[in-house]
Design an enzyme around this catalytic site. Structure first.
Site, PDB file in Angstrom:
ATOM      1  N   ASP A 139       0.843  -1.191   0.000  1.00 33.88           N
ATOM      2  CA  ASP A 139       0.000   0.000   0.000  1.00 33.88           C
ATOM      3  C   ASP A 139       0.878   1.241   0.000  1.00 33.88           C
ATOM      4  OD1 ASP A 139      -2.379  -1.463   0.090  1.00 33.88           O
ATOM      5  OD2 ASP A 139      -2.367  -1.539   2.270  1.00 33.88           O
ATOM      6  N   ASP A 172      -7.070  -1.326  -4.571  1.00 35.97           N
ATOM      7  CA  ASP A 172      -8.126  -0.962  -3.621  1.00 35.97           C
ATOM      8  C   ASP A 172      -9.004   0.146  -4.182  1.00 35.97           C
ATOM      9  OD1 ASP A 172      -7.045  -2.750  -1.765  1.00 35.97           O
ATOM     10  OD2 ASP A 172      -5.749  -1.227  -0.902  1.00 35.97           O
TER      11      ASP A 172
END
Length: 206
Positions: A139, A172
């Site tokens: 991430d 995401d």
């Protein structure tokens, strides 16, 4: 054939962009706060971190939790892929099909991390019994709205120091945008069938 190429191509594009960004972050940024890069002041930053579990860092609390999670992602990928094929065949609303393609691309993007990154990037736990399925998701996009300690009485996240807004990646974001558009425009994608007018009463036999 072109109709499949178009929509599955969207999924492949999401996967490609997601993986390119993750590779750039991994090889060009330092991990954690030392490598953090401000983009817009203090509220939006690039921050290299890894997520061993699900959304918001939640994990399955067992020895085989990671394997179960990765296996679930694999099954979900196959199911979404088949569903995308099905709605293309049924000629559903094109925007809805694009949304499902974005969700598929995001799902596969994170699945690649879970399956391969434990070996490719050595970001799985050292004691992982099957490292091929124990990779951690990379991430990097961080909206720094608030950071602090969450009281222990709060379920799931209590007792930890965390950020109000999760750090996420391209995969995401693709999933989130696809789901959000479906929710906002669901009346257009799934129009209710008009109620059929009541049938006329049968003629009297008398």
């Amino acid at each position: 054939m072109n109709k499949y190429v178009k929509y599955f191509g969207i999924a492949l594009l999401v996967i490609a962009i997601d993986q390119i960004v993750k590779m750039l972050v991994h090889f060009q940024m330092d991990f954690g706060t030392p490598g953090q890069i401000p983009v817009f002041g203090d509220w939006f930053k690039l921050h290299y971190t890894t997520n061993p579990g699900m959304a918001f860092g939640m994990e399955l609390g067992s020895e085989y939790g990671k394997m179960i999670l990765t296996s679930f992602r694999l099954v979900a990928m196959v199911a979404i892929g088949y569903y995308l094929y099905y709605i293309i065949e049924k000629k559903n609303h094109p925007v809805y099909i694009v949304c499902i393609a974005m969700i598929l691309g995001g799902a596969i993007g994170n699945l690649v991390d879970s399956v391969f990154y434990g070996v490719w990037l050595n970001n799985a736990p050292y004691n992982a019994p099957t490292p091929w399925f124990h990779g951690q998701v990379v991430d990097m996009f961080y909206f720094d709205i608030w950071e602090g300690y969450i009281p222990e009485w709060i379920p799931l996240w209590g007792g930890s120091y965390t950020a109000l807004w999760p750090i996420f990646n391209i995969a995401d974001a693709s999933i989130f945008i696809g789901v959000a558009i479906i929710l906002i425009y669901q009346n257009r994608f799934f129009p209710d069938k008009k109620e059929e007018s009541p049938s006329e009463e049968p003629e009297s036999l008398s």
